[in-house]
Motif scaffolding. Structure first.
Motif, PDB file in Angstrom:
ATOM      1  N   PHE A 342     -16.081 -67.184  69.239  1.00 24.53           N
ATOM      2  CA  PHE A 342     -16.489 -65.852  69.543  1.00 24.53           C
ATOM      3  C   PHE A 342     -16.179 -64.932  68.409  1.00 24.53           C
ATOM      4  O   PHE A 342     -15.248 -64.942  67.781  1.00 24.53           O
ATOM      5  CB  PHE A 342     -15.819 -65.529  70.807  1.00 24.53           C
ATOM      6  CG  PHE A 342     -16.321 -64.060  71.176  1.00 24.53           C
ATOM      7  CD1 PHE A 342     -17.337 -63.825  71.595  1.00 24.53           C
ATOM      8  CD2 PHE A 342     -15.131 -62.905  70.976  1.00 24.53           C
ATOM      9  CE1 PHE A 342     -17.631 -62.466  71.915  1.00 24.53           C
ATOM     10  CE2 PHE A 342     -15.636 -61.789  71.315  1.00 24.53           C
ATOM     11  CZ  PHE A 342     -16.815 -61.400  71.820  1.00 24.53           C
ATOM     12  N   SER A 343     -17.282 -64.524  68.185  1.00 19.17           N
ATOM     13  CA  SER A 343     -17.312 -63.351  67.112  1.00 19.17           C
ATOM     14  C   SER A 343     -17.935 -62.146  67.509  1.00 19.17           C
ATOM     15  O   SER A 343     -18.790 -61.815  68.390  1.00 19.17           O
ATOM     16  CB  SER A 343     -18.186 -63.766  65.842  1.00 19.17           C
ATOM     17  OG  SER A 343     -17.786 -65.226  65.283  1.00 19.17           O
ATOM     18  N   CYS A 344     -17.300 -60.985  67.165  1.00 19.98           N
ATOM     19  CA  CYS A 344     -17.587 -59.717  67.377  1.00 19.98           C
ATOM     20  C   CYS A 344     -17.023 -58.667  66.797  1.00 19.98           C
ATOM     21  O   CYS A 344     -15.962 -58.847  65.824  1.00 19.98           O
ATOM     22  CB  CYS A 344     -17.687 -59.331  69.099  1.00 19.98           C
ATOM     23  SG  CYS A 344     -15.910 -58.825  69.322  1.00 19.98           S
ATOM     24  N   ARG A 345     -17.662 -57.410  66.610  1.00 23.36           N
ATOM     25  CA  ARG A 345     -17.153 -56.321  65.765  1.00 23.36           C
ATOM     26  C   ARG A 345     -17.095 -55.121  66.828  1.00 23.36           C
ATOM     27  O   ARG A 345     -18.048 -54.631  67.126  1.00 23.36           O
ATOM     28  CB  ARG A 345     -17.868 -56.016  64.527  1.00 23.36           C
ATOM     29  CG  ARG A 345     -17.179 -54.719  63.557  1.00 23.36           C
ATOM     30  CD  ARG A 345     -18.038 -54.597  62.469  1.00 23.36           C
ATOM     31  NE  ARG A 345     -18.053 -55.695  61.526  1.00 23.36           N
ATOM     32  CZ  ARG A 345     -18.715 -55.724  60.419  1.00 23.36           C
ATOM     33  NH1 ARG A 345     -19.507 -54.849  59.977  1.00 23.36           N
ATOM     34  NH2 ARG A 345     -18.546 -56.804  59.566  1.00 23.36           N
ATOM     35  N   ILE A 346     -15.803 -54.585  66.750  1.00 19.87           N
ATOM     36  CA  ILE A 346     -15.565 -53.494  67.686  1.00 19.87           C
ATOM     37  C   ILE A 346     -15.226 -51.979  66.649  1.00 19.87           C
ATOM     38  O   ILE A 346     -14.249 -52.227  65.992  1.00 19.87           O
ATOM     39  CB  ILE A 346     -14.613 -53.447  68.956  1.00 19.87           C
ATOM     40  CG1 ILE A 346     -14.811 -54.585  69.661  1.00 19.87           C
ATOM     41  CG2 ILE A 346     -14.185 -52.321  69.604  1.00 19.87           C
ATOM     42  CD1 ILE A 346     -13.705 -55.138  70.517  1.00 19.87           C
ATOM     43  N   MET A 347     -16.171 -51.123  66.918  1.00 21.36           N
ATOM     44  CA  MET A 347     -16.028 -49.859  66.005  1.00 21.36           C
ATOM     45  C   MET A 347     -15.364 -48.771  66.861  1.00 21.36           C
ATOM     46  O   MET A 347     -15.276 -48.646  68.035  1.00 21.36           O
ATOM     47  CB  MET A 347     -17.323 -49.469  65.457  1.00 21.36           C
ATOM     48  CG  MET A 347     -18.142 -50.570  64.654  1.00 21.36           C
ATOM     49  SD  MET A 347     -17.156 -51.483  63.436  1.00 21.36           S
ATOM     50  CE  MET A 347     -17.110 -49.969  62.220  1.00 21.36           C
ATOM     51  N   ARG A 348     -14.848 -47.738  65.968  1.00 18.65           N
ATOM     52  CA  ARG A 348     -14.345 -46.516  66.714  1.00 18.65           C
ATOM     53  C   ARG A 348     -15.529 -45.805  67.613  1.00 18.65           C
ATOM     54  O   ARG A 348     -16.561 -45.779  67.110  1.00 18.65           O
ATOM     55  CB  ARG A 348     -13.748 -45.757  65.681  1.00 18.65           C
ATOM     56  CG  ARG A 348     -13.196 -44.273  66.137  1.00 18.65           C
ATOM     57  CD  ARG A 348     -12.762 -43.312  64.898  1.00 18.65           C
ATOM     58  NE  ARG A 348     -13.718 -42.815  64.259  1.00 18.65           N
ATOM     59  CZ  ARG A 348     -13.987 -42.714  62.938  1.00 18.65           C
ATOM     60  NH1 ARG A 348     -12.692 -43.302  62.301  1.00 18.65           N
ATOM     61  NH2 ARG A 348     -14.752 -42.294  62.385  1.00 18.65           N
ATOM     62  N   GLY A 349     -14.950 -45.544  68.850  1.00 14.86           N
ATOM     63  CA  GLY A 349     -16.047 -45.119  69.697  1.00 14.86           C
ATOM     64  C   GLY A 349     -16.606 -45.747  70.810  1.00 14.86           C
ATOM     65  O   GLY A 349     -17.270 -45.212  71.576  1.00 14.86           O
ATOM     66  N   ASP A 350     -16.555 -47.085  70.452  1.00  9.07           N
ATOM     67  CA  ASP A 350     -17.146 -48.101  71.361  1.00  9.07           C
ATOM     68  C   ASP A 350     -16.583 -48.117  72.734  1.00  9.07           C
ATOM     69  O   ASP A 350     -15.212 -48.188  72.916  1.00  9.07           O
ATOM     70  CB  ASP A 350     -17.134 -49.616  70.729  1.00  9.07           C
ATOM     71  CG  ASP A 350     -18.173 -49.843  69.603  1.00  9.07           C
ATOM     72  OD1 ASP A 350     -18.826 -48.854  69.332  1.00  9.07           O
ATOM     73  OD2 ASP A 350     -18.180 -50.876  69.047  1.00  9.07           O
ATOM     74  N   LYS A 351     -17.156 -48.303  73.696  1.00 11.97           N
ATOM     75  CA  LYS A 351     -16.650 -48.612  75.006  1.00 11.97           C
ATOM     76  C   LYS A 351     -17.146 -49.933  75.545  1.00 11.97           C
ATOM     77  O   LYS A 351     -18.387 -50.030  75.888  1.00 11.97           O
ATOM     78  CB  LYS A 351     -17.169 -47.315  75.994  1.00 11.97           C
ATOM     79  CG  LYS A 351     -16.529 -46.112  75.370  1.00 11.97           C
ATOM     80  CD  LYS A 351     -16.884 -44.946  76.308  1.00 11.97           C
ATOM     81  CE  LYS A 351     -16.314 -43.600  76.029  1.00 11.97           C
ATOM     82  NZ  LYS A 351     -16.916 -43.114  74.756  1.00 11.97           N
ATOM     83  N   VAL A 352     -16.046 -50.802  75.671  1.00 13.70           N
ATOM     84  CA  VAL A 352     -16.604 -52.002  75.741  1.00 13.70           C
ATOM     85  C   VAL A 352     -16.149 -52.542  77.408  1.00 13.70           C
ATOM     86  O   VAL A 352     -15.004 -52.674  77.419  1.00 13.70           O
ATOM     87  CB  VAL A 352     -15.884 -53.064  74.712  1.00 13.70           C
ATOM     88  CG1 VAL A 352     -16.370 -54.602  74.736  1.00 13.70           C
ATOM     89  CG2 VAL A 352     -16.215 -52.746  73.262  1.00 13.70           C
ATOM     90  N   GLY A 353     -16.989 -53.270  78.095  1.00 18.64           N
ATOM     91  CA  GLY A 353     -16.661 -53.681  79.321  1.00 18.64           C
ATOM     92  C   GLY A 353     -16.771 -55.354  79.134  1.00 18.64           C
ATOM     93  O   GLY A 353     -17.413 -56.038  78.606  1.00 18.64           O
ATOM     94  N   LEU A 354     -15.533 -55.883  79.866  1.00 20.75           N
ATOM     95  CA  LEU A 354     -15.543 -57.343  79.883  1.00 20.75           C
ATOM     96  C   LEU A 354     -15.966 -57.917  81.129  1.00 20.75           C
ATOM     97  O   LEU A 354     -15.174 -57.410  82.286  1.00 20.75           O
ATOM     98  CB  LEU A 354     -14.208 -57.803  79.167  1.00 20.75           C
ATOM     99  CG  LEU A 354     -13.790 -58.116  77.969  1.00 20.75           C
ATOM    100  CD1 LEU A 354     -13.854 -56.631  77.114  1.00 20.75           C
ATOM    101  CD2 LEU A 354     -12.271 -58.677  77.669  1.00 20.75           C
ATOM    102  N   ILE A 355     -16.980 -58.672  81.222  1.00 15.26           N
ATOM    103  CA  ILE A 355     -17.222 -59.186  82.597  1.00 15.26           C
ATOM    104  C   ILE A 355     -17.388 -60.823  82.572  1.00 15.26           C
ATOM    105  O   ILE A 355     -17.381 -61.404  81.852  1.00 15.26           O
ATOM    106  CB  ILE A 355     -18.829 -58.701  82.921  1.00 15.26           C
ATOM    107  CG1 ILE A 355     -19.129 -57.322  82.778  1.00 15.26           C
ATOM    108  CG2 ILE A 355     -19.205 -59.353  84.084  1.00 15.26           C
ATOM    109  CD1 ILE A 355     -20.168 -56.812  83.038  1.00 15.26           C
ATOM    110  N   GLY A 356     -16.633 -61.295  83.911  1.00 16.70           N
ATOM    111  CA  GLY A 356     -16.387 -62.601  84.106  1.00 16.70           C
ATOM    112  C   GLY A 356     -15.707 -62.948  85.239  1.00 16.70           C
ATOM    113  O   GLY A 356     -14.925 -62.166  85.942  1.00 16.70           O
ATOM    114  N   PRO A 357     -15.872 -64.195  85.727  1.00 16.52           N
ATOM    115  CA  PRO A 357     -15.119 -64.636  87.068  1.00 16.52           C
ATOM    116  C   PRO A 357     -13.604 -64.502  87.023  1.00 16.52           C
ATOM    117  O   PRO A 357     -12.987 -64.595  85.754  1.00 16.52           O
ATOM    118  CB  PRO A 357     -15.725 -66.065  87.370  1.00 16.52           C
ATOM    119  CG  PRO A 357     -16.224 -66.399  86.287  1.00 16.52           C
ATOM    120  CD  PRO A 357     -16.575 -65.297  85.311  1.00 16.52           C
TER     121      PRO A 357
END
Length: 638
Positions: A342-357
């Motif tokens: 898994f690769s991703c980049r989270i920047m200041r001000g991001d609002k990230v939701g994690l969804i899964g069972p």
């Protein structure tokens, strides 16, 4: 005749009545959503309807022969019992014989003893006389419906699976009235959608306590609110209730203001003394006494929670960067991969939701992002000056023996939020805790109150990264909406794990969703945006039957002179212009779709998203209308 009715019901704990001379009727086939603030008595009311608890005053009437089943908020099971036995317990008197037969049959070896066979035969005979085989079939069908293995021990199940078993135990009795207390807690998104389908297909009546707005909007045919000891009914869905409730509160505030003004005028008049004692003014004195009684009897609406957060020092522009991260854990069948490449980049001000069972590894992925857990492969790079505030779904950060004041400000009496300094009792009041409860222990709080306390502790510390792991469990709807508004305006970073679809849509700007087999994928937008992408991908992958190609406007040949005469001059000009107009609309549609798919939009201009979506809907409608008009004119011109 109503299936169940409450008449002039009263119930009090301490000096505050939870039910104050209320009435309620439940008709057959109704699905009622019971809502209200934490601590107003919703669970107590369900216990009364189930016959588990008694009223202080009034009467409970139920249709003769009607069966009522209650699924508690935290159902209790014997950890050593298997799933079959747990569900069969819902069958009442026959359950004991059926469970004994099932357990004895499971224990029999290839060469059973004579005594075991005699006991099994005796149980078979009892079951045959008591309609036991039909009930056994019902239990087996319920196991199939729930997707459960009857031989699995209850002690090995997750919270979500235990909720399914509790629902199965209630449904197997074929109740006329099903009572559910916070059934969506601990359920993942698939579980919530499954529960919605079960309730929509259920033939009996349902009363459900829930703070999941999307769930209530889907299943409820009537909303009943418990507010300050009174029950008020609102026909229709939750969205209809919201509109009517806003009007009611405004009218109530206006009426209270008029009463207070009139009472102040009469109090000023009575203090004149001599004029008030004249015989002709005795009626006015009696009216003043009535106004005083009305004012005294009026129960004030509880204040609203006031949420504020100190962003603290600004973090670096980069919060976290993951490159090819993988993580596995040892299991009975070998290593279980939770995160794969898994690769991703989270920047200041991001609002990230994690969804899964449940069990997919959302909390594990959070810990990888925060650098609290080392990956097996890949790399994690954290930004600078990160101040992380963590909301734990298991409330492990709360010491049950500590007082509320000590949790918020250990060893001190004041809380500092930014440039504002506030006494801890006043700060707790912002989260709806009365002053006398500041010295109470955490162990005395309900689930919703513990969540409020954890939020109070979270926001009492400066943070530029807020991590919320299932924050919506047990919170009432008003507090949820205030938390949504706070997070939407918060200009730092939010990492959110939640199964509340409305909450996700209101807060997050991008989504990381579980795709199966340890794979996670990043999407722009919230829950509804993720669903649209999934549905579009499924539709594109599904085989479709061959169909005739739809004519396109650009392929139209110029109509003949004889055909042109069938159209008016104005219609001919419209037909000639339509291909260019459709091209322009399709280009605009493509540009809007590309903007919505760009994650940068949700970071730079989150307030523009709603307008773009609305314009996209309008353009789709205009394309459809232009195509229909072109087909009509082209057919007439041939």
């Amino acid at each position: 005749m109503a299936l169940l009715s409450l008449d002039d019901a009263g119930l009090a704990f301490g000096h505050v009545p939870l039910l104050h001379h209320v009435g309620l009727q439940i008709e057959r086939g109704e699905r009622i959503g019971l809502i209200g603030r934490n601590g107003t008595g919703k669970s107590s009311l369900l216990r009364i309807l189930a016959g588990v608890a008694a009223l202080d005053d009034g009467a409970l009437r139920i249709e003769p022969g009607a069966r009522v089943a209650l699924v508690a908020q935290e159902p209790e099971f014997d950890a050593d019992a298997d799933v079959y036995d747990a569900i069969a317990l819902g069958l009442g008197a026959t359950a004991e014989r059926l469970i004994a037969y099932h357990d004895l049959g499971a224990r029999l070896g290839p060469c059973p003893a004579r005594a075991e066979l005699d006991a099994l035969h005796a149980l078979q005979t009892e079951l045959e006389h008591g309609d036991g085989w039909r009930l056994n079939t019902r239990v087996e069908q319920m196991l199939t419906t729930l997707g459960l293995n009857g031989s699995v021990l209850m002690g090995t199940l997750s919270g979500g699976m235990m909720k399914r078993v509790a629902l199965g135990r209630a449904l197997v009795a074929e109740p006329d009235l099903l009572l559910l207390d916070e059934p969506t807690n601990h359920l993942d998104l698939d579980g919530i959608e499954w529960l919605e389908r079960v309730l929509l297909e259920f033939a009996g009546s349902v009363v459900v306590v829930s703070h999941d707005r999307r769930f209530l909007d889907r299943i409820a045919t009537r909303i009943v609110e418990l507010d300050r000891g009174a029950l008020r009914g609102y026909p229709g869905r939750f969205a209809d209730y919201q509109a009517r409730k806003a009007d009611e509160l405004a009218a109530e505030a206006s009426a209270d203001a008029r009463l207070d003004k009139l009472l102040a005028q009469e109090e000023a008049w009575i203090r004149k003394g001599i004029e008030a004692r004249r015989t002709r003014n005795e009626g006015r004195v009696r009216r003043l006494e009535q106004l005083r009684a009305q004012r005294s009897a009026r129960r004030q609406r509880l204040g609203e929670a006031r949420l504020d957060v100190d962003r603290g020092e600004l973090s670096g522009k980069l919060v976290a960067e993951l490159a090819g991260v993988s993580k596995s854990f040892a299991g009975p069948q070998g290593p279980r991969r939770v995160v794969r490449d898994f690769s991703c980049r989270i920047m200041r001000g991001d609002k990230v939701g994690l969804i899964g069972p449940n069990g997919a590894g959302k909390t594990t992925l959070l810990k990888l992002i925060l650098g609290e857990l080392a990956p097996d492969a890949g790399s994690v790079r954290l930004g600078s000056r990160l101040q992380v505030a963590y909301f734990d779904q298991f409330r492990a950060q709360l010491d049950p023996d500590a007082t509320l004041a000590a949790v918020i400000s250990p060893g001190g009496e004041y809380v500092e939020i930014g440039a504002r300094r506030q006494h801890v009792i006043g700060y707790l009041g912002d989260f709806l805790f009365a002053p006398q409860r500041a010295r109470s222990q955490v162990s005395s709080l309900s689930g919703g109150e513990r969540n409020r306390l954890l939020l109070a502790r979270l926001f009492a510390r400066p943070a530029n990264v807020i991590v919320l792991d299932e924050p919506t469990n047990d919170l009432d709807i008003e507090t949820l909406e205030l938390l949504e508004a706070l997070l939407a305006e918060y200009d730092a970073t939010v990492l959110l794990v939640s199964h509340d679809r409305a909450f996700l849509d209101a807060v997050v700007t991008q989504t990381i969703a579980y795709e199966g087999d340890g794979r996670w994928q990043e999407y722009a937008g919230g829950f509804d945006d993720w669903q649209r992408v999934k549905q579009a991908a499924a539709a594109a992958a599904a085989p479709s039957p061959p169909r005739a190609a739809k004519p396109r406007p650009r392929a139209v040949e110029a109509p003949s002179a004889a055909a042109v005469r069938r159209l008016s001059f104005k219609e001919q000009r419209e037909l000639d212009a339509l291909p260019e107009r459709i091209d322009a609309l399709e280009n605009e549609h493509e540009a809007l779709a590309l903007r919505l798919a760009d994650p940068a939009l949700y970071q730079r201009s989150p307030h523009d998203v709603a307008g773009i979506r609305e314009r996209l809907t309008v353009v789709e409608s205009e394309i459809e209308g232009a195509m229909r008009r072109w087909e009509d004119l082209a057919a007439r011109a041939q």
